[in-house]
Design a protein around this motif. Sequence first.
Motif, mmCIF file in Angstrom:
data_model
loop_
_atom_site.group_PDB
_atom_site.id
_atom_site.type_symbol
_atom_site.label_atom_id
_atom_site.label_comp_id
_atom_site.label_asym_id
_atom_site.label_seq_id
_atom_site.Cartn_x
_atom_site.Cartn_y
_atom_site.Cartn_z
ATOM 1 N N GLN A 1 0.690 -0.915 -0.061
ATOM 2 C CA GLN A 1 0.101 -0.034 0.022
ATOM 3 C C GLN A 1 0.721 1.133 -0.002
ATOM 4 N N LEU A 2 1.913 1.300 0.903
ATOM 5 C CA LEU A 2 2.654 2.514 0.819
ATOM 6 C C LEU A 2 3.371 2.862 -0.603
ATOM 7 N N SER A 3 3.908 1.639 -1.045
ATOM 8 C CA SER A 3 4.559 1.856 -2.462
ATOM 9 C C SER A 3 3.477 2.294 -3.615
ATOM 10 N N ARG A 4 2.316 1.759 -3.428
ATOM 11 C CA ARG A 4 1.151 2.142 -4.563
ATOM 12 C C ARG A 4 0.859 3.333 -4.217
ATOM 13 N N ARG A 5 0.657 4.024 -2.939
ATOM 14 C CA ARG A 5 0.067 5.322 -2.792
ATOM 15 C C ARG A 5 1.298 6.532 -3.237
ATOM 16 N N VAL A 6 2.682 5.951 -2.812
ATOM 17 C CA VAL A 6 3.673 7.065 -3.173
ATOM 18 C C VAL A 6 3.522 7.183 -4.831
ATOM 19 N N CYS A 7 3.554 6.098 -5.461
ATOM 20 C CA CYS A 7 3.498 5.980 -6.926
ATOM 21 C C CYS A 7 2.280 6.684 -7.503
ATOM 22 N N ARG A 8 1.243 6.709 -6.806
ATOM 23 C CA ARG A 8 -0.173 7.296 -7.183
ATOM 24 C C ARG A 8 0.181 9.052 -7.084
ATOM 25 N N VAL A 9 1.087 9.280 -5.843
ATOM 26 C CA VAL A 9 1.209 10.878 -5.663
ATOM 27 C C VAL A 9 2.078 11.341 -6.710
ATOM 28 N N ILE A 10 3.260 10.658 -6.963
ATOM 29 C CA ILE A 10 3.945 11.022 -8.028
ATOM 30 C C ILE A 10 3.392 11.145 -9.742
ATOM 31 N N MET A 11 2.585 10.085 -9.656
ATOM 32 C CA MET A 11 1.807 10.118 -11.176
ATOM 33 C C MET A 11 0.927 11.131 -11.090
ATOM 34 N N GLY A 12 0.129 11.424 -10.168
ATOM 35 C CA GLY A 12 -0.852 12.530 -9.911
ATOM 36 C C GLY A 12 -0.283 13.946 -10.090
ATOM 37 N N PHE A 13 1.007 13.972 -9.693
ATOM 38 C CA PHE A 13 1.399 15.282 -9.813
ATOM 39 C C PHE A 13 1.974 15.456 -11.194
ATOM 40 N N GLY A 14 2.471 14.645 -11.812
ATOM 41 C CA GLY A 14 3.008 14.295 -13.036
ATOM 42 C C GLY A 14 2.180 14.526 -14.194
ATOM 43 N N MET A 15 0.875 13.930 -13.902
ATOM 44 C CA MET A 15 -0.280 14.010 -15.057
ATOM 45 C C MET A 15 -0.638 15.497 -14.624
ATOM 46 N N GLY A 16 -0.969 16.094 -13.742
ATOM 47 C CA GLY A 16 -1.573 17.448 -13.252
ATOM 48 C C GLY A 16 -0.435 18.301 -14.044
ATOM 49 N N TYR A 17 0.683 18.300 -13.729
ATOM 50 C CA TYR A 17 1.634 19.116 -14.539
ATOM 51 C C TYR A 17 1.782 18.924 -16.118
ATOM 52 N N MET A 18 1.342 17.894 -16.562
ATOM 53 C CA MET A 18 1.434 17.710 -18.060
ATOM 54 C C MET A 18 0.157 18.382 -18.623
ATOM 55 N N LEU A 19 -0.934 18.132 -17.834
ATOM 56 C CA LEU A 19 -2.196 18.772 -18.249
ATOM 57 C C LEU A 19 -2.109 20.076 -18.084
ATOM 58 N N ILE A 20 -1.775 20.787 -16.940
ATOM 59 C CA ILE A 20 -1.633 22.306 -16.881
ATOM 60 C C ILE A 20 -0.937 22.558 -18.019
ATOM 61 N N GLY A 21 0.413 22.087 -18.303
ATOM 62 C CA GLY A 21 1.098 22.576 -19.355
ATOM 63 C C GLY A 21 0.731 22.710 -20.555
ATOM 64 N N ALA A 22 -0.341 21.779 -20.827
ATOM 65 C CA ALA A 22 -0.866 21.644 -22.073
ATOM 66 C C ALA A 22 -2.226 22.459 -22.202
ATOM 67 N N ALA A 23 -2.568 22.947 -21.063
ATOM 68 C CA ALA A 23 -3.876 23.826 -20.917
ATOM 69 C C ALA A 23 -3.492 25.164 -21.310
ATOM 70 N N VAL A 24 -2.379 25.883 -21.030
ATOM 71 C CA VAL A 24 -2.064 27.164 -21.421
ATOM 72 C C VAL A 24 -1.324 27.553 -22.687
#
Length: 187
Positions: A164-187
């Motif tokens: 669970q810890l590994s899964r959640r840490v990966c989810r945090v990094i993936m979430g912020f990475g996806m958000g970064y890419m999407l915000i970069g594409a939105a502007v």
Amino acid sequence: MSGVVAWILTAVFAALVLPCVLRLVRLDYRRLGGTVRDGDLAELLLIVAMVAMLCPVGGPIPAAGWQAVLALTAGWFAVSWWKGRRSGHAACGHHAVSAAAMLIMVTFMPHSEVSHGPWLVMSGPDATPALWLSLVFGGVAAYFAVDAVRAGILAARSDRGSGQLSRRVCRVIMGFGMGYMLIGAAV
């Protein structure tokens, strides 16, 4: 996205492959349930897709191949979520949203086809997206930011058992990475 940032993000996401593979080979999925294994496999697929999108060199699979794989993944997890929504399959819904968001990015984000042919490269010259696409990217980025914060809080509180810890840490990094890419594409 600059070449240096693209290489740093490529390395960060490539490093996430290891914990996913370790979970897949070490965990007893008979005890944990099939949806946990499916979620770990989906996470590995999405991480590899992020590496392919971010890597300035390009990927070995053309964009059309990624579109097919991501569409199938989004559909599979959407149906799994729908069928099991009353029995705690919320992770299936998240994986469906993640795959659909990556499908949207592969389809609508600018990539530099001129210099890389049909290969998936998202770090090329930027173009301003349509207003509706900016709104979609912004809304999905907000989802991933909230999900990453939530997963981070759960990771801080979680035990080390069953991955669970590994899964959640990966989810945090993936979430912020996806958000970064999407915000970069939105502007």
